[in-house]
Design an enzyme around this catalytic site. Structure first.
Site, short mmCIF file in Angstrom:
data_model
loop_
_atom_site.label_atom_id
_atom_site.label_comp_id
_atom_site.label_asym_id
_atom_site.label_seq_id
_atom_site.Cartn_x
_atom_site.Cartn_y
_atom_site.Cartn_z
N ASP A 162 0.88 -1.17 0.00
CA ASP A 162 0.00 0.00 0.00
C ASP A 162 0.91 1.22 0.00
O ASP A 162 1.73 1.38 0.92
CB ASP A 162 -0.90 0.01 1.23
CG ASP A 162 -1.89 -1.14 1.24
OD1 ASP A 162 -2.26 -1.60 0.14
OD2 ASP A 162 -2.28 -1.60 2.33
N GLU A 219 -9.22 0.89 -4.57
CA GLU A 219 -8.18 1.43 -3.68
C GLU A 219 -7.01 1.97 -4.50
O GLU A 219 -6.21 1.19 -5.03
CB GLU A 219 -7.68 0.33 -2.73
CG GLU A 219 -8.75 -0.26 -1.83
CD GLU A 219 -8.24 -1.40 -0.95
OE1 GLU A 219 -7.03 -1.70 -1.02
OE2 GLU A 219 -9.05 -1.98 -0.21
#
Length: 242
Positions: A162, A219
């Site tokens: 991430d 995302e």
């Protein structure tokens, strides 16, 4: 009248007195108060120790490696080692960013491209031990937000990260939402955003895809390395400082 044998001694004394008066002038009280003695000030120059980074050459693709051991060009904000995340709880004992060696190679290559443009990768999360996945599932048992630990996620395989971008001066690039914002504003296919934000996301996505990563539609921060999709779910745990 002084004895003759004292005359030579008197002359020598007068001669010494005259020499002292010529070479050492007498100081009055004011001069004595205003004299200063200058001394050289020595400033120690700090010794900068050169950091020697490790090489990924020769490591098996599935070896777990600590990213910081191979480059100093990344930034970190490892949220799950704090309570600043959507879980509102700390689930890592200490902040570290590990991946498989193959993932690390791709990240180094991608970051080199970003740095040519004045940016660098900042990590929010990297490899996640399966035991931590169980912790997260216990807090939020919802597959929409947390992968079921029985099956695991690519984070548990060491093939996902991430991330966002920041400038080389440490200014985080505007991606439109914070990390782990679960809503349409974080979707890749949401074009109802300012042009600057869309351009920033495009740069991140395009560069990561160039180096073998693929994204999740919902995302903007999540990237999986395609080559690690078939890796095994792991529970490797790193050591934390005591």
């Amino acid at each position: 009248m002084k004895p003759k044998h004292l005359l030579p001694l008197l002359l020598v004394s007068l001669s010494i007195a005259c020499k002292e008066n010529k070479t050492t002038p007498k100081l009055n009280d004011v001069q004595k108060d205003t004299i200063t003695i200058k001394q050289d000030t020595v400033v120690a120059t700090p010794v900068v120790k050169e950091i020697k980074y490790k090489s990924l050459t020769g490591l098996a693709d599935t070896t777990f490696v600590r990213i910081a051991d191979f480059s100093g060009d990344f930034a970190y904000d490892l949220r799950y080692a704090t309570a600043n995340n959507f879980l509102k709880e700390k689930v890592y004992n200490c902040p570290e960013c590990y991946t498989r060696a193959k993932t690390a190679k791709a990240l180094l290559a991608a970051n080199a491209d970003f740095m040519k443009l004045g940016y660098r990768i900042k990590f929010f999360d990297c490899y996640r031990p399966n035991s931590v996945q169980y912790k997260m599932w216990k807090i939020v048992p919802n597959p929409q937000y947390v992968a079921n630990p029985k099956k695991g996620s690519i984070h548990n395989k060491g093939g996902a990260v991430d991330i966002t971008l920041e400038t080389l001066d440490g200014v985080e690039v505007d991606m439109g939402t914070d990390f782990d914002f679960f809503g349409k504003k974080a979707y890749h296919d949401n074009t109802n955003l300012p042009e600057e934000i869309l351009a920033n996301r495009k740069l991140l996505k395009g560069t990561m895809e160039k180096h073998g990563f693929w994204s999740i539609r919902t995302e903007w921060w999540h990237y999986n390395l395609s080559a690690m999709s078939n890796a095994k779910v792991a529970n490797f745990k790193w050591d934390c400082p005591e």
